[in-house]
Design an enzyme around this catalytic site. Structure first.
Site, short mmCIF file in Angstrom:
data_model
loop_
_atom_site.label_atom_id
_atom_site.label_comp_id
_atom_site.label_asym_id
_atom_site.label_seq_id
_atom_site.Cartn_x
_atom_site.Cartn_y
_atom_site.Cartn_z
N CYS A 1 -24.46 -85.95 54.87
CA CYS A 1 -23.72 -87.13 54.56
C CYS A 1 -24.23 -88.30 54.92
O CYS A 1 -24.83 -88.57 56.21
CB CYS A 1 -22.26 -87.00 55.09
SG CYS A 1 -21.30 -88.19 54.76
N ARG B 1 -16.71 -86.92 42.98
CA ARG B 1 -15.83 -86.99 44.02
C ARG B 1 -16.09 -88.56 44.73
O ARG B 1 -15.15 -89.00 45.37
CB ARG B 1 -16.69 -86.17 45.07
CG ARG B 1 -16.01 -86.40 46.44
CD ARG B 1 -16.85 -84.89 47.03
NE ARG B 1 -15.68 -84.55 48.22
CZ ARG B 1 -16.10 -85.10 49.61
NH1 ARG B 1 -17.16 -85.69 49.92
NH2 ARG B 1 -15.13 -84.55 50.56
N ASP C 1 -13.10 -80.45 58.02
CA ASP C 1 -14.22 -80.64 57.07
C ASP C 1 -15.39 -81.22 57.37
O ASP C 1 -15.43 -82.47 57.66
CB ASP C 1 -13.79 -80.81 55.71
CG ASP C 1 -14.60 -81.00 54.55
OD1 ASP C 1 -15.50 -80.22 54.87
OD2 ASP C 1 -14.65 -82.10 53.77
N GLY D 1 -20.24 -76.49 54.85
CA GLY D 1 -20.98 -76.37 54.04
C GLY D 1 -22.37 -75.83 54.42
O GLY D 1 -22.76 -74.88 54.14
N MET E 1 -14.49 -87.87 57.06
CA MET E 1 -15.11 -89.04 56.38
C MET E 1 -16.47 -89.19 56.98
O MET E 1 -16.30 -89.99 57.92
CB MET E 1 -14.26 -89.91 56.11
CG MET E 1 -14.84 -91.13 55.14
SD MET E 1 -13.64 -92.48 54.77
CE MET E 1 -14.70 -93.18 53.31
N GLY E 2 -17.31 -88.69 56.52
CA GLY E 2 -18.93 -88.79 56.90
C GLY E 2 -19.47 -88.02 58.12
O GLY E 2 -20.70 -88.34 58.26
N ASP F 1 -10.41 -83.27 45.35
CA ASP F 1 -11.47 -83.72 46.13
C ASP F 1 -11.95 -85.23 46.06
O ASP F 1 -12.44 -85.48 44.71
CB ASP F 1 -12.72 -82.84 45.65
CG ASP F 1 -14.06 -82.84 46.41
OD1 ASP F 1 -13.85 -82.69 47.69
OD2 ASP F 1 -14.99 -83.11 45.71
N GLY G 1 -26.05 -82.63 49.20
CA GLY G 1 -24.73 -83.23 49.29
C GLY G 1 -24.26 -83.46 47.90
O GLY G 1 -25.19 -83.86 46.95
N MET G 2 -22.96 -83.37 47.52
CA MET G 2 -22.61 -83.72 46.16
C MET G 2 -22.87 -85.32 45.83
O MET G 2 -22.49 -85.66 44.68
CB MET G 2 -21.11 -83.44 46.30
CG MET G 2 -21.00 -81.61 46.22
SD MET G 2 -21.99 -80.57 45.30
CE MET G 2 -21.09 -81.12 43.53
N GLY H 1 -26.43 -79.64 79.46
CA GLY H 1 -25.91 -78.40 78.88
C GLY H 1 -26.64 -77.81 77.63
O GLY H 1 -26.32 -76.74 77.19
P1 IMP Z 1 -21.28 -79.83 56.49
O1 IMP Z 1 -20.56 -78.50 56.70
O2 IMP Z 1 -21.56 -80.64 57.76
O3 IMP Z 1 -22.63 -79.67 55.65
O4 IMP Z 1 -20.57 -80.78 55.53
C1 IMP Z 1 -19.79 -80.23 54.49
C2 IMP Z 1 -18.86 -81.23 53.79
O5 IMP Z 1 -19.61 -82.66 53.61
C3 IMP Z 1 -18.22 -81.08 52.58
O6 IMP Z 1 -17.34 -80.26 52.74
C4 IMP Z 1 -17.95 -82.40 52.06
O7 IMP Z 1 -16.67 -82.84 52.52
C5 IMP Z 1 -18.96 -83.18 52.59
N1 IMP Z 1 -20.03 -83.65 51.49
C6 IMP Z 1 -20.40 -82.99 50.41
N2 IMP Z 1 -21.37 -83.77 50.08
C7 IMP Z 1 -21.47 -84.95 50.66
C8 IMP Z 1 -22.37 -85.79 50.33
O8 IMP Z 1 -23.15 -85.98 49.42
N3 IMP Z 1 -21.86 -87.06 51.16
C9 IMP Z 1 -21.13 -87.06 51.99
N4 IMP Z 1 -20.32 -86.04 52.41
C10 IMP Z 1 -20.44 -84.82 51.35
#
Ligand code: IMP
Length: 512
Positions: A321, A417, A354, A377, A315-316, A264, A403-404, A491
């Protein structure tokens, strides 16, 4: 998909859609409908998350401390998906989470709450208040795997005036137990005949192995799609960082029976990740490794060359995030998935899309662009199985989701991470936020809603399976169209004076 002559078809192939210079998000395009000659129940959602791990559903939960611990991983695997346990914890804690999933047997409580003989009646009151049950086994040493010496039921303590009395003085000593290894139906029979509330199953030495509960008898449902290994244990993934010190973590997870290690890193194309990837493949070749996160083809190639069994793309785009704003680096998610899918398809490596999924339509699009599965997530946060307690915010029932790389999670250890070395910790740059999400209820209700929505989405596209979907994209039969801003407004709901919409898109029992 019947038509073959592409010039006859409306819209664009995936390659044409992404031929422009802009990065596209899921909301920037639509998929044109195909021909329906089958029922949506027939749509086959089975897939692979990595080289050797097949799933019945393309759903994977994020390794985040507000999303995936054993409860999420157990229920998701029962339903056909996969949970990835986070690593914002000690090595021992994470390995124990993995073991809890591997030990799980439907209908058996393999992780029961127990008390030692010296615990007091007040301790039972506390457990009752917290978990809402009694019928607690008492073990010699107070440990879950200890020798069973009695059981505490409501009747033992109901009229006890002294709440400081030790439980060994009030517990029921005449026990009905069953042998470990009893089948669920035999255990249920025994429970019925004994007229007890709980049936402890014990090994030859009388040590507690699991518990069957009368109250759960009716609730036990069958999970025909459960994702299991060859020993019939549920499958589970676990995340690790790229730091050298996490090699010990990998080994503990492998010993705990983990099926998929997810390396990760927010930017997964680094020498640190390549080294750890090569090390895991050399040391534990029997375990699949998911590498990432990456968003370009060159990055994918490097990780596949180093031994990746699956790639994690994004990424992002995550809902929590702030990476793209802070780091100036990242990629629009639909473009990232499409671009990487070409390498993944060429090399036969499954791709996990992801982040950035906030509605069922995004799942259909991520898979249509080449994702073998999606990691979510936000979608799983707020379910009953997500870690954390519900609370009320302005009268609305919510759970925390963070977010982590939010300051809060990093302070609790989640910075691994985002920083490659332990001495990077002195100054922290947050790349995420901390917030709350609506109560989504139990996965047993929520996942069938996702499944049905996704099946109908594929039905509208005119494809009967994920395999057919990938084929249709590759041969250009699956057609896409860009959406102008006006088309996006069109839409959505518009023009009404007022309207009601369930925020979740589904009706929850007892909710309006
Ligand atoms: P979500 O499903 O849109 O909420 O995105 C979840 C994904 O965001 C996770 O699987 C990670 O890849 C990513 N992620 C988790 N924590 C963070 C963070 O603090 N910053 C940026 N990306 C994160």
């Amino acid at each position: 998909m019947a038509a073959k002559d592409l010039s006859e078809l409306d819209g664009l192939s995936a390659a044409e859609l992404f031929a422009g210079a802009d990065g596209l998000a899921y909301d920037d395009f639509l998929i044109l409908p195909g021909h329906i000659d089958f029922h949506h129940q027939e749509v086959d959602l089975s897939t692979r998350v990595s080289r050797n791990i097949a799933l019945k559903l393309p759903f994977v939960s994020s390794p985040m401390d507000t999303v995936t611990e054993h409860k999420m991983a157990i229920r998701l695997a029962c339903l056909g998906g996969l949970g990835v346990i986070h690593y914002n914890n000690s090595i021992e804690e994470q390995a124990e989470e993995v073991r809890k999933v591997k030990r799980f047997e439907n209908g058996f409580i393999t992780d029961p709450v127990v008390l030692g003989p010296q615990a007091t009646v007040a301790d039972v009151d506390r457990i009752k208040a917290r978990y809402g049950f009694s019928g607690i086994p008492v073990t010699e040493d107070g440990k879950p795997r200890g020798k069973v010496i009695g059981i505490l039921t409501n009747r033992d303590i109901e009229f006890e005036p002294d709440r400081h009395r030790p439980v060994h003085e009030v517990m029921t000593r005449e026990l009905v137990t069953g042998p470990a290894g009893l089948s669920l139906s035999d255990a249920n029979d025994l429970l019925r005949r004994s007229k007890k509330g709980k049936l402890p199953l014990v090994d030859d030495a009388g040590r507690l192995v699991s518990l069957v509960s009368r109250r759960d008898l009716l609730k036990n449902r069958d999970y025909p799609d459960a994702v299991k290994d060859e020993r019939k244990q549920l499958r589970v993934g676990a995340a690790v960082s790229t730091r050298d010190e996490d090699r010990e973590r990998v080994t503990a997870l492998v010993e705990g029976g983990v099926d998929l290690i997810v390396v990760d890193a927010a930017q997964g194309d680094s020498i640190y990740e390549l080294r750890v990837l090569e090390w895991i493949k050399a040391t534990h070749p029997q375990v699949d490794v998911m590498a990432g996160n990456v968003v370009t083809r060159a990055q994918c190639r490097r990780l596949i060359d180093a031994g990746a069994d699956g790639l994690r793309i994004g990424m992002g785009p995550g809902s929590i995030c702030t990476t793209q704003g802070t780091m100036a680096v990242g990629r629009a998610q639909a473009t990232a998935v499409w671009s990487c899918s070409r390498v993944a398809a060429e090399r036969g490596i499954p791709l996990l899309a992801d982040g950035g999924i906030s509605q069922i339509g995004h799942i259909g699009k991520a898979l249509a662009l080449g994702g073998s599965a999606v990691m979510m997530g936000y979608m799983f946060a707020g379910t009953e199985e997500a870690p954390g307690e519900y609370f009320y915010d302005n009268g609305v029932r919510v759970k925390r989701y963070r977010g982590m790389a939010s300051l809060e999670a990093m302070e609790a250890g989640g910075d691994k991470r985002y920083e490659t070395r332990a001495d990077d910790r002195k100054v922290k740059v947050a790349q995420g936020v901390s917030g709350s999400v609506l109560d989504k209820g139990p996965l047993d209700d929520y996942v069938p809603y996702l499944i049905q929505g996704l099946r109908q989405s594929l039905q509208d596209m005119g494809v009967r399976s994920l395999a057919a979907l990938h084929e249709a994209r590759i041969d250009g039969q699956l057609r896409f169209e860009r959406r102008s801003l006006a088309a996006q407004v069109e839409g959505g709901v518009h023009g009404l004076h007022s309207y009601q919409e369930s925020a979740l898109g589904m009706r929850r029992k007892g909710h309006r």
